[in-house]
Design a protein around this motif. Structure first.
Motif, PDB file in Angstrom:
ATOM      1  N   LEU A   1       0.823  -1.207   0.000  1.00  0.00           N
ATOM      2  CA  LEU A   1       0.000   0.000   0.000  1.00  0.00           C
ATOM      3  C   LEU A   1       0.859   1.260   0.000  1.00  0.00           C
ATOM      4  CD1 LEU A   1      -2.868  -1.057   2.435  1.00  0.00           C
ATOM      5  CD2 LEU A   1      -3.092  -0.460   0.014  1.00  0.00           C
ATOM      6  N   GLN A   2       1.980   1.215   0.715  1.00  0.00           N
ATOM      7  CA  GLN A   2       2.898   2.351   0.706  1.00  0.00           C
ATOM      8  C   GLN A   2       3.576   2.477  -0.656  1.00  0.00           C
ATOM      9  OE1 GLN A   2       3.447   4.785   3.134  1.00  0.00           O
ATOM     10  NE2 GLN A   2       4.488   5.709   1.397  1.00  0.00           N
ATOM     11  N   LYS A   3       3.973   1.332  -1.215  1.00  0.00           N
ATOM     12  CA  LYS A   3       4.623   1.343  -2.530  1.00  0.00           C
ATOM     13  C   LYS A   3       3.671   1.885  -3.591  1.00  0.00           C
ATOM     14  CE  LYS A   3       6.907  -1.624  -5.927  1.00  0.00           C
ATOM     15  NZ  LYS A   3       7.197  -3.014  -6.345  1.00  0.00           N
ATOM     16  N   ALA A   4       2.398   1.480  -3.515  1.00  0.00           N
ATOM     17  CA  ALA A   4       1.413   1.953  -4.484  1.00  0.00           C
ATOM     18  C   ALA A   4       1.272   3.471  -4.424  1.00  0.00           C
ATOM     19  CB  ALA A   4       0.068   1.282  -4.219  1.00  0.00           C
ATOM     20  N   SER A   5       1.299   4.005  -3.200  1.00  0.00           N
ATOM     21  CA  SER A   5       1.212   5.451  -3.019  1.00  0.00           C
ATOM     22  C   SER A   5       2.451   6.145  -3.583  1.00  0.00           C
ATOM     23  CB  SER A   5       1.054   5.775  -1.533  1.00  0.00           C
ATOM     24  OG  SER A   5       1.047   7.163  -1.311  1.00  0.00           O
ATOM     25  N   ASP A   6       3.619   5.563  -3.311  1.00  0.00           N
ATOM     26  CA  ASP A   6       4.876   6.169  -3.767  1.00  0.00           C
ATOM     27  C   ASP A   6       5.005   6.156  -5.292  1.00  0.00           C
ATOM     28  OD1 ASP A   6       5.550   6.587  -1.133  1.00  0.00           O
ATOM     29  OD2 ASP A   6       6.852   4.821  -0.980  1.00  0.00           O
ATOM     30  N   THR A   7       4.608   5.025  -5.902  1.00  0.00           N
ATOM     31  CA  THR A   7       4.764   4.861  -7.354  1.00  0.00           C
ATOM     32  C   THR A   7       3.544   5.338  -8.136  1.00  0.00           C
ATOM     33  OG1 THR A   7       3.895   2.610  -7.306  1.00  0.00           O
ATOM     34  CG2 THR A   7       6.277   2.867  -7.033  1.00  0.00           C
ATOM     35  N   LYS A   8       2.484   5.682  -7.406  1.00  0.00           N
ATOM     36  CA  LYS A   8       1.209   6.080  -8.013  1.00  0.00           C
ATOM     37  C   LYS A   8       0.674   4.987  -8.934  1.00  0.00           C
ATOM     38  CE  LYS A   8       2.670  10.938  -7.819  1.00  0.00           C
ATOM     39  NZ  LYS A   8       2.000  11.244  -6.568  1.00  0.00           N
ATOM     40  N   ASP A   9       0.820   3.743  -8.471  1.00  0.00           N
ATOM     41  CA  ASP A   9       0.371   2.590  -9.257  1.00  0.00           C
ATOM     42  C   ASP A   9      -0.247   1.556  -8.313  1.00  0.00           C
ATOM     43  OD1 ASP A   9      -0.013   0.454 -10.921  1.00  0.00           O
ATOM     44  OD2 ASP A   9       2.080   0.272 -11.572  1.00  0.00           O
ATOM     45  N   PHE A  10      -1.553   1.366  -8.441  1.00  0.00           N
ATOM     46  CA  PHE A  10      -2.286   0.458  -7.560  1.00  0.00           C
ATOM     47  C   PHE A  10      -2.665  -0.849  -8.256  1.00  0.00           C
ATOM     48  CE2 PHE A  10      -2.486   4.441  -5.436  1.00  0.00           C
ATOM     49  CZ  PHE A  10      -2.640   4.159  -4.089  1.00  0.00           C
ATOM     50  N   SER A  11      -1.876  -1.225  -9.286  1.00  0.00           N
ATOM     51  CA  SER A  11      -2.216  -2.415 -10.065  1.00  0.00           C
ATOM     52  C   SER A  11      -1.596  -3.695  -9.512  1.00  0.00           C
ATOM     53  CB  SER A  11      -1.774  -2.226 -11.525  1.00  0.00           C
ATOM     54  OG  SER A  11      -0.352  -2.099 -11.599  1.00  0.00           O
ATOM     55  N   ASP A  12      -0.938  -3.627  -8.362  1.00  0.00           N
ATOM     56  CA  ASP A  12      -0.377  -4.833  -7.736  1.00  0.00           C
ATOM     57  C   ASP A  12      -1.453  -5.928  -7.706  1.00  0.00           C
ATOM     58  OD1 ASP A  12       0.030  -6.680  -5.354  1.00  0.00           O
ATOM     59  OD2 ASP A  12       1.905  -5.565  -5.245  1.00  0.00           O
ATOM     60  N   PRO A  13      -1.111  -7.153  -8.151  1.00  0.00           N
ATOM     61  CA  PRO A  13      -2.097  -8.238  -8.187  1.00  0.00           C
ATOM     62  C   PRO A  13      -2.759  -8.486  -6.831  1.00  0.00           C
ATOM     63  CG  PRO A  13      -0.118  -8.893  -9.385  1.00  0.00           C
ATOM     64  CD  PRO A  13       0.189  -7.583  -8.738  1.00  0.00           C
ATOM     65  N   GLY A  14      -1.997  -8.299  -5.752  1.00  0.00           N
ATOM     66  CA  GLY A  14      -2.556  -8.488  -4.416  1.00  0.00           C
ATOM     67  C   GLY A  14      -3.604  -7.441  -4.091  1.00  0.00           C
ATOM     68  N   ILE A  15      -3.392  -6.204  -4.550  1.00  0.00           N
ATOM     69  CA  ILE A  15      -4.361  -5.140  -4.316  1.00  0.00           C
ATOM     70  C   ILE A  15      -5.632  -5.394  -5.131  1.00  0.00           C
ATOM     71  CG2 ILE A  15      -4.800  -2.675  -4.686  1.00  0.00           C
ATOM     72  CD1 ILE A  15      -1.918  -2.116  -3.874  1.00  0.00           C
ATOM     73  N   VAL A  16      -5.470  -5.847  -6.373  1.00  0.00           N
ATOM     74  CA  VAL A  16      -6.632  -6.195  -7.190  1.00  0.00           C
ATOM     75  C   VAL A  16      -7.390  -7.361  -6.549  1.00  0.00           C
ATOM     76  CG1 VAL A  16      -7.417  -7.021  -9.450  1.00  0.00           C
ATOM     77  CG2 VAL A  16      -5.555  -5.340  -9.300  1.00  0.00           C
ATOM     78  N   ARG A  17      -6.623  -8.322  -6.017  1.00  0.00           N
ATOM     79  CA  ARG A  17      -7.239  -9.492  -5.376  1.00  0.00           C
ATOM     80  C   ARG A  17      -8.046  -9.079  -4.135  1.00  0.00           C
ATOM     81  NH1 ARG A  17      -3.023 -12.306  -6.068  1.00  0.00           N
ATOM     82  NH2 ARG A  17      -2.162 -12.367  -3.961  1.00  0.00           N
ATOM     83  N   ALA A  18      -7.616  -8.018  -3.476  1.00  0.00           N
ATOM     84  CA  ALA A  18      -8.379  -7.508  -2.327  1.00  0.00           C
ATOM     85  C   ALA A  18      -9.799  -7.161  -2.761  1.00  0.00           C
ATOM     86  CB  ALA A  18      -7.683  -6.281  -1.736  1.00  0.00           C
ATOM     87  N   GLY A  19      -9.917  -6.506  -3.901  1.00  0.00           N
ATOM     88  CA  GLY A  19     -11.237  -6.175  -4.431  1.00  0.00           C
ATOM     89  C   GLY A  19     -12.040  -7.422  -4.759  1.00  0.00           C
ATOM     90  N   ALA A  20     -11.355  -8.456  -5.265  1.00  0.00           N
ATOM     91  CA  ALA A  20     -12.034  -9.718  -5.590  1.00  0.00           C
ATOM     92  C   ALA A  20     -12.568 -10.379  -4.325  1.00  0.00           C
ATOM     93  CB  ALA A  20     -11.077 -10.649  -6.329  1.00  0.00           C
ATOM     94  N   HIS A  21     -11.790 -10.319  -3.247  1.00  0.00           N
ATOM     95  CA  HIS A  21     -12.247 -10.893  -1.972  1.00  0.00           C
ATOM     96  C   HIS A  21     -13.449 -10.115  -1.429  1.00  0.00           C
ATOM     97  CE1 HIS A  21      -9.307 -14.002  -1.500  1.00  0.00           C
ATOM     98  NE2 HIS A  21      -8.273 -13.173  -1.442  1.00  0.00           N
ATOM     99  N   LEU A  22     -13.403  -8.796  -1.564  1.00  0.00           N
ATOM    100  CA  LEU A  22     -14.533  -7.995  -1.112  1.00  0.00           C
ATOM    101  C   LEU A  22     -15.780  -8.324  -1.933  1.00  0.00           C
ATOM    102  CD1 LEU A  22     -15.840  -5.845   0.604  1.00  0.00           C
ATOM    103  CD2 LEU A  22     -14.739  -4.086  -0.793  1.00  0.00           C
ATOM    104  N   LYS A  23     -15.576  -8.567  -3.223  1.00  0.00           N
ATOM    105  CA  LYS A  23     -16.687  -8.946  -4.102  1.00  0.00           C
ATOM    106  C   LYS A  23     -17.302 -10.280  -3.647  1.00  0.00           C
ATOM    107  CE  LYS A  23     -17.813  -9.032  -9.027  1.00  0.00           C
ATOM    108  NZ  LYS A  23     -17.262  -9.072 -10.397  1.00  0.00           N
ATOM    109  N   GLU A  24     -16.446 -11.200  -3.169  1.00  0.00           N
ATOM    110  CA  GLU A  24     -16.946 -12.477  -2.627  1.00  0.00           C
ATOM    111  C   GLU A  24     -17.905 -12.229  -1.467  1.00  0.00           C
ATOM    112  OE1 GLU A  24     -12.961 -15.373  -3.101  1.00  0.00           O
ATOM    113  OE2 GLU A  24     -13.398 -14.363  -1.230  1.00  0.00           O
ATOM    114  N   LEU A  25     -17.513 -11.296  -0.607  1.00  0.00           N
ATOM    115  CA  LEU A  25     -18.348 -10.975   0.545  1.00  0.00           C
ATOM    116  C   LEU A  25     -19.665 -10.339   0.100  1.00  0.00           C
ATOM    117  CD1 LEU A  25     -18.850 -10.634   3.610  1.00  0.00           C
ATOM    118  CD2 LEU A  25     -17.596  -8.477   3.472  1.00  0.00           C
ATOM    119  N   VAL A  26     -19.574  -9.364  -0.806  1.00  0.00           N
ATOM    120  CA  VAL A  26     -20.769  -8.664  -1.289  1.00  0.00           C
ATOM    121  C   VAL A  26     -21.756  -9.645  -1.930  1.00  0.00           C
ATOM    122  CG1 VAL A  26     -21.617  -6.926  -2.930  1.00  0.00           C
ATOM    123  CG2 VAL A  26     -19.563  -6.460  -1.573  1.00  0.00           C
TER     124      VAL A  26
END
Length: 431
Positions: A222-247
């Motif tokens: 999360l810090q790296k994403a902020s520093d590089t201005k890039d939130f495409s890390d597969p783990g960050i995308v997967r976080a959204g997928a897990h939240l979608k599972e819950l929804v």
């Protein structure tokens, strides 16, 4: 976010803004009047303690400090948090900050430090600041330098109804994401609403995505994403997928997309009145549940956000925030003395006992009595990592986009990939 911050500070989330406080807004510190005839130093102290009991407790501490330091006068300016943010934005632009001022750390503090407006406290607060709870100092450490002294710390976790868990046949709180989803399914099968969510206010939904990103991608991502201005890390995308599972399990109360946090029919009241089994919220949750609803008493329990199987994060890494005091660059020694006084065991004990904050001075833990508060404090003490609220850690526009995009995902109008793309786009625009 006003409710959250008022809850955190004054523990009265449903209170209206309490006006502009004790001093007119026209003046600002930065000059620390030194009265040459009397030798008095005037320190201007800006804070957001506009609600009771905090307002009275802080005023009493100010009088105590003045009694112990007869040549120092505290000039107090108190603002409700949204008004405070607006005024401080203008002062930052003008290049003139108050002597002592409230900070949440993160992106705004970084901007003020980068502008050369904030005092580096690393040397001026040694050795006493080294004894403060390490996790409480994290949001105010920039480039390993100290720019704020905390007076409060807290974390987000799950607050749950033990009786409803028992009725659904859930004997222990879940410790993994798979177990959490199973718990949600068991609650639904027992005709119990699993989770209350204030969808209208967006920031409560952000908590889920942030924690899932910490658990899957790891806190450093999360810090790296902020520093590089890039939130495409597969783990960050997967976080959204897990939240979608819950929804997809439809775990939230009816009408959650239009629900507020602390309103009589909102998230806190839904849990406090026993109409939902859980909420993901900060350490202030029990007070707001009791204020907005009836409260759960001994049926209320707390557990940390579960670990995600195969993820890089740990269940001992916490997400939260607090409050601190920072000094304008070149502030007089009397301002440093005030920070030391406010961070003393005696002052912290007053704050813990009378305003409900969690201690930042380890010795002040003896002021805690509630078992759930003790459980939160134990989690904070054992924390192996700390992530500040994303809408404070990041630049304001980026933090807002995180809230908006995650809300869209929960509402079903954005995919996990689109969430990452939207935040990245905003981050790259915010140069």
């Amino acid at each position: 976010m006003g409710d959250r911050e008022l809850s955190r500070r004054g523990f009265l989330a449903t209170s209206a803004a309490a006006g502009l406080g004790m001093t007119a807004l026209s003046g600002c510190g930065g000059d620390s009047d030194g009265d040459s005839s009397s030798g008095t130093t005037t320190i201007e102290w800006w804070n957001i303690s506009t609600t009771q009991p905090t307002k009275s407790v802080w005023a009493a501490l100010a009088k105590k400090f003045e009694a112990q330091n007869p040549h120092v006068k505290l000039k107090i300016v108190q603002l409700e948090n949204d008004a405070y943010k607006s005024k401080m934005t203008a002062l930052t632009a003008s290049g003139k900050l108050p002597d002592v001022f409230h900070t949440w750390g993160g992106g705004v503090l970084r901007q003020q430090v980068d502008a050369g407006l904030v005092e580096n406290l690393s040397d001026r607060t040694k050795p006493w600041s080294e004894g403060l709870l390490p996790v409480a100092k994290e949001p105010y450490l920039l480039d390993k330098k100290v720019y704020g002294i905390p007076f409060d710390i807290g974390m987000v976790g799950f607050w749950y109804n033990k009786a409803l868990f028992q009725r659904a046949g859930v004997s222990e709180p879940p410790t993994t994401w798979a177990q959490f989803l199973e718990t949600v399914s068991k609650l639904k099968a027992a005709k119990i609403t699993p989770i209350a969510l204030a969808g209208k206010e967006k920031w409560p939904g952000m908590y889920y995505w942030a924690y899932l990103a910490m658990r899957t991608a790891g806190i450093d991502a999360l810090q790296k994403a902020s520093d590089t201005k890039d939130f495409s890390d597969p783990g960050i995308v997967r976080a959204g997928a897990h939240l979608k599972e819950l929804v997809a399990l439809q775990p939230f109360q009816k009408g959650f997309l239009g629900a507020a946090y602390s309103a009589p029919t909102g998230q806190a009241a839904t849990v406090g009145n026993g109409k939902a089994a859980m909420e993901l919220m900060g350490q202030w949750a029990p007070v707001v549940e009791a204020d907005a609803g009836k409260g759960l008493g001994s049926d209320l329990g707390f557990f940390p956000f579960p670990a995600v199987e195969g993820g890089k994060g740990s269940i001992t890494e916490v997400f939260g925030g607090g409050g601190a005091h920072a000094l304008r660059r070149g502030a007089p020694q009397a301002a440093v003395d005030f920070l030391k006084f406010f961070a003393s065991e005696a002052s912290d004990l007053e704050l813990v006992k009378k305003t409900g904050v969690l201690p930042v001075v380890p010795a002040a833990e003896k002021g805690l009595s509630d078992p759930n508060t003790k459980a939160v404090q134990a989690q904070l003490k054992a924390a192996t990592g700390f992530q500040l609220y994303l809408d404070q850690a990041y630049a304001p526009a980026v933090g807002q986009e995180v809230n908006d995009s995650v809300a869209a995902l929960i509402a079903g109008s954005k995919s996990p990939e689109q969430v990452a793309q939207s935040i990245t786009k905003t981050a790259k625009t915010e140069q």
